[in-house]
Design a protein around this motif. Structure first.
Motif, mmCIF file in Angstrom:
data_model
loop_
_atom_site.group_PDB
_atom_site.id
_atom_site.type_symbol
_atom_site.label_atom_id
_atom_site.label_comp_id
_atom_site.label_asym_id
_atom_site.label_seq_id
_atom_site.Cartn_x
_atom_site.Cartn_y
_atom_site.Cartn_z
ATOM 1 N N LYS A 112 -22.186 13.218 -28.900
ATOM 2 C CA LYS A 112 -23.441 12.591 -29.334
ATOM 3 C C LYS A 112 -24.573 12.787 -28.346
ATOM 4 O O LYS A 112 -25.731 12.854 -28.730
ATOM 5 N N ASP A 148 -10.467 9.915 -34.841
ATOM 6 C CA ASP A 148 -11.567 10.111 -33.888
ATOM 7 C C ASP A 148 -11.739 8.939 -32.919
ATOM 8 O O ASP A 148 -12.357 9.088 -31.869
ATOM 9 N N LYS A 195 -15.545 17.169 -38.006
ATOM 10 C CA LYS A 195 -15.200 15.971 -38.782
ATOM 11 C C LYS A 195 -16.343 15.598 -39.736
ATOM 12 O O LYS A 195 -17.515 15.823 -39.419
ATOM 13 N N SER A 197 -18.987 13.405 -41.114
ATOM 14 C CA SER A 197 -19.689 12.418 -40.303
ATOM 15 C C SER A 197 -20.975 11.964 -40.989
ATOM 16 O O SER A 197 -21.635 12.748 -41.666
ATOM 17 N N LYS A 198 -21.321 10.686 -40.763
ATOM 18 C CA LYS A 198 -22.559 10.137 -41.334
ATOM 19 C C LYS A 198 -23.759 10.864 -40.762
ATOM 20 O O LYS A 198 -24.770 11.017 -41.418
ATOM 21 N N SER A 199 -23.647 11.237 -39.471
ATOM 22 C CA SER A 199 -24.821 11.769 -38.793
ATOM 23 C C SER A 199 -24.949 13.295 -38.884
ATOM 24 O O SER A 199 -25.909 13.835 -38.343
HETATM 25 N N1 AQP Z 1 -14.089 12.035 -40.831
HETATM 26 C C1 AQP Z 1 -13.355 10.936 -40.696
HETATM 27 N N2 AQP Z 1 -12.076 10.918 -41.111
HETATM 28 C C2 AQP Z 1 -11.318 9.790 -40.990
HETATM 29 N N3 AQP Z 1 -11.794 8.632 -40.481
HETATM 30 C C3 AQP Z 1 -13.062 8.611 -40.064
HETATM 31 N N4 AQP Z 1 -13.843 7.655 -39.530
HETATM 32 C C4 AQP Z 1 -15.068 8.144 -39.278
HETATM 33 N N5 AQP Z 1 -15.143 9.428 -39.659
HETATM 34 C C5 AQP Z 1 -13.915 9.753 -40.148
HETATM 35 C C6 AQP Z 1 -13.391 6.291 -39.276
HETATM 36 O O1 AQP Z 1 -14.299 5.410 -39.919
HETATM 37 C C7 AQP Z 1 -14.413 4.207 -39.143
HETATM 38 C C8 AQP Z 1 -15.846 3.851 -38.933
HETATM 39 O O2 AQP Z 1 -16.520 4.814 -38.199
HETATM 40 P P1 AQP Z 1 -17.863 4.451 -37.452
HETATM 41 O O3 AQP Z 1 -18.828 3.819 -38.358
HETATM 42 O O4 AQP Z 1 -17.549 3.741 -36.187
HETATM 43 O O5 AQP Z 1 -18.411 5.845 -37.106
HETATM 44 P P2 AQP Z 1 -17.795 7.095 -36.408
HETATM 45 O O6 AQP Z 1 -16.326 6.974 -36.166
HETATM 46 O O7 AQP Z 1 -18.635 7.417 -35.214
HETATM 47 O O8 AQP Z 1 -17.964 8.218 -37.495
HETATM 48 P P3 AQP Z 1 -19.061 8.517 -38.543
HETATM 49 O O9 AQP Z 1 -18.776 7.756 -39.794
HETATM 50 O O10 AQP Z 1 -19.139 9.942 -38.698
HETATM 51 O O11 AQP Z 1 -20.418 7.948 -37.988
HETATM 52 P P4 AQP Z 1 -21.524 8.561 -37.049
HETATM 53 O O12 AQP Z 1 -21.928 9.873 -37.599
HETATM 54 O O13 AQP Z 1 -22.605 7.534 -37.117
HETATM 55 O O14 AQP Z 1 -20.918 8.683 -35.686
HETATM 56 C C9 AQP Z 1 -13.640 4.445 -37.860
HETATM 57 O O15 AQP Z 1 -12.375 3.830 -37.988
HETATM 58 C C10 AQP Z 1 -13.480 5.934 -37.808
HETATM 59 O O16 AQP Z 1 -12.300 6.315 -37.123
#
Ligand code: AQP
Length: 334
Positions: A112, A148, A195, A197-199
């Motif tokens: 990040k 992750d 992965k 990802s939201k971002s």
């Molecule tokens: N691609 C994924 N596959 C399986 N599990 C996933 N998680 C996230 N991406 C995947 C799981 O979702 C939960 C919430 O995640 P978060 O909101 O803490 O965000 P993150 O893990 O940083 O991943 P994101 O959703 O991609 O968000 P951004 O882009 O904002 O960083 C966690 O249990 C995570 O393991």
């Protein structure tokens, strides 16, 4: 009794990875009778660029997704992190025993912060310490997350044990990661090595829980694949990340093993597999999206649920924080 704590950040719409890697398992644990606390971690969300005008609604939308995905707010506490002051208070206490060297090894920070590490905020660097506080504040025994988050959870275990050793107490519980289901790491639809990802920049890389049936079908149709037909065994997918990802998603949505899915589709082309995957994804996700939209049309009701959830969360968190401060020797009013 198992006590479950898990959270998501209101950084944007939840996606299929969040659903299969975390939310779906949260519902299972709730149904098994565990005591569950599910947080919307807004303090984490502000460690990256965000729009203050959108944060409240983004927070409500995540709560709506939890409920629409099957979390029952009368059984499980759904709360907002910033509404429970103990998260940031405990974070500071734990920060005094989190080692810089260990934090520097966190891969999420490296991803990040990108190339310009020097300009990254302290909040982004200290994110895993806040996550440790999120978990330890509830004395959670189990934390269901996607793959992750495994490294962050190891750090939380490490901090718990450092605290107990330093103060010669058995105060914090070592939380166990729960990495469950067929899809513990859902990958991007555009690149099977990244992965989902939201971002991520491209919206085509993910299926959002807010997507309608056409958007889901379009994203699956345009998902990157290769030109080979599907094989009859998982070993043959090792060098085909995009194909492996789609088979894994299918398996997780269908609640079957990936091997079973390959038995069904061995020798078939993606032109045949993808429409079946779209059909399955729409049948599983459309009811969640519809329910989310319904919930979002009554924000007052979501706010009531979140206020109740915060009360339940505080009732557990405050005594743990107080005890932690006593152990650490802080002054308190007689
Ligand atoms: N691609 C994924 N596959 C399986 N599990 C996933 N998680 C996230 N991406 C995947 C799981 O979702 C939960 C919430 O995640 P978060 O909101 O803490 O965000 P993150 O893990 O940083 O991943 P994101 O959703 O991609 O968000 P951004 O882009 O904002 O960083 C966690 O249990 C995570 O393991």
């Amino acid at each position: 009794m198992k006590r479950i704590l898990s959270c998501m950040q209101p950084t944007s719409h939840l996606h299929l990875g969040n659903y299969l890697g975390a939310l779906k398992n949260w519902v299972r644990l709730q149904e098994e009778g565990a005591e569950c606390f599910y947080g919307v971690v807004d303090l984490h969300a502000i460690t990256v660029d965000y729009d203050p005008a959108q944060l409240k609604d983004a927070t409500r939308e995540i709560a709506a997704a939890y409920i629409a995905g099957g979390v029952n707010p009368y059984n499980s506490a759904i709360f907002v992190q910033s509404a429970v002051a103990g998260h940031s208070q405990l974070m500071w206490l734990l920060a005094t025993m989190a080692q810089m060297g260990k934090l520097e090894r966190m891969t999420q920070f490296k991803d990040k912060a990108g190339k310009d590490k020097e300009r990254a905020g302290l909040g982004l660097f200290a994110y895993p310490v806040l996550m440790a506080a999120d978990i330890l504040l509830y004395r959670a025994t189990h934390v269901p997350v996607g793959e992750d988050q495994k490294q962050h959870l190891e750090l939380a275990r490490d901090i718990a044990s450092t605290f107990n050793t330093r103060y010669k107490v058995d105060h914090f519980i070592q939380p166990e990661p729960y990495i469950m289901g067929a899809a513990t790491r859902v990958m991007s639809l555009r690149d099977g090595t990244q992965k989902m990802s939201k971002s991520a920049e491209s919206d085509l890389s993910r299926i959002n829980l807010t997507d309608d049936a056409d958007a889901i079908a379009n994203k699956i149709k345009r998902a990157k694949t290769d030109s080979e037909p599907l094989p009859d065994n998982m070993n043959a997918l090792k060098t085909r990340p995009e194909a492996l990802n789609l088979v894994t998603i299918y398996a997780a949505l269908a609640d079957k093993s990936p091997e079973k899915i390959l038995n069904q589709f061995a020798g078939k082309q993606f032109s045949e597999f993808k429409p079946k995957l779209s059909e399955l994804a729409v049948s599983k996700l459309a009811p969640i999206t519809a329910r989310m939209n319904e919930l979002m049309s009554d924000k007052e009701e979501i706010d009531r649920i979140l206020a109740k959830g915060a009360q339940r969360a505080r009732a557990v968190a405050e005594p743990v924080l107080k005890e932690t401060m006593d152990i650490m020797g802080f002054w308190k009013a007689p």
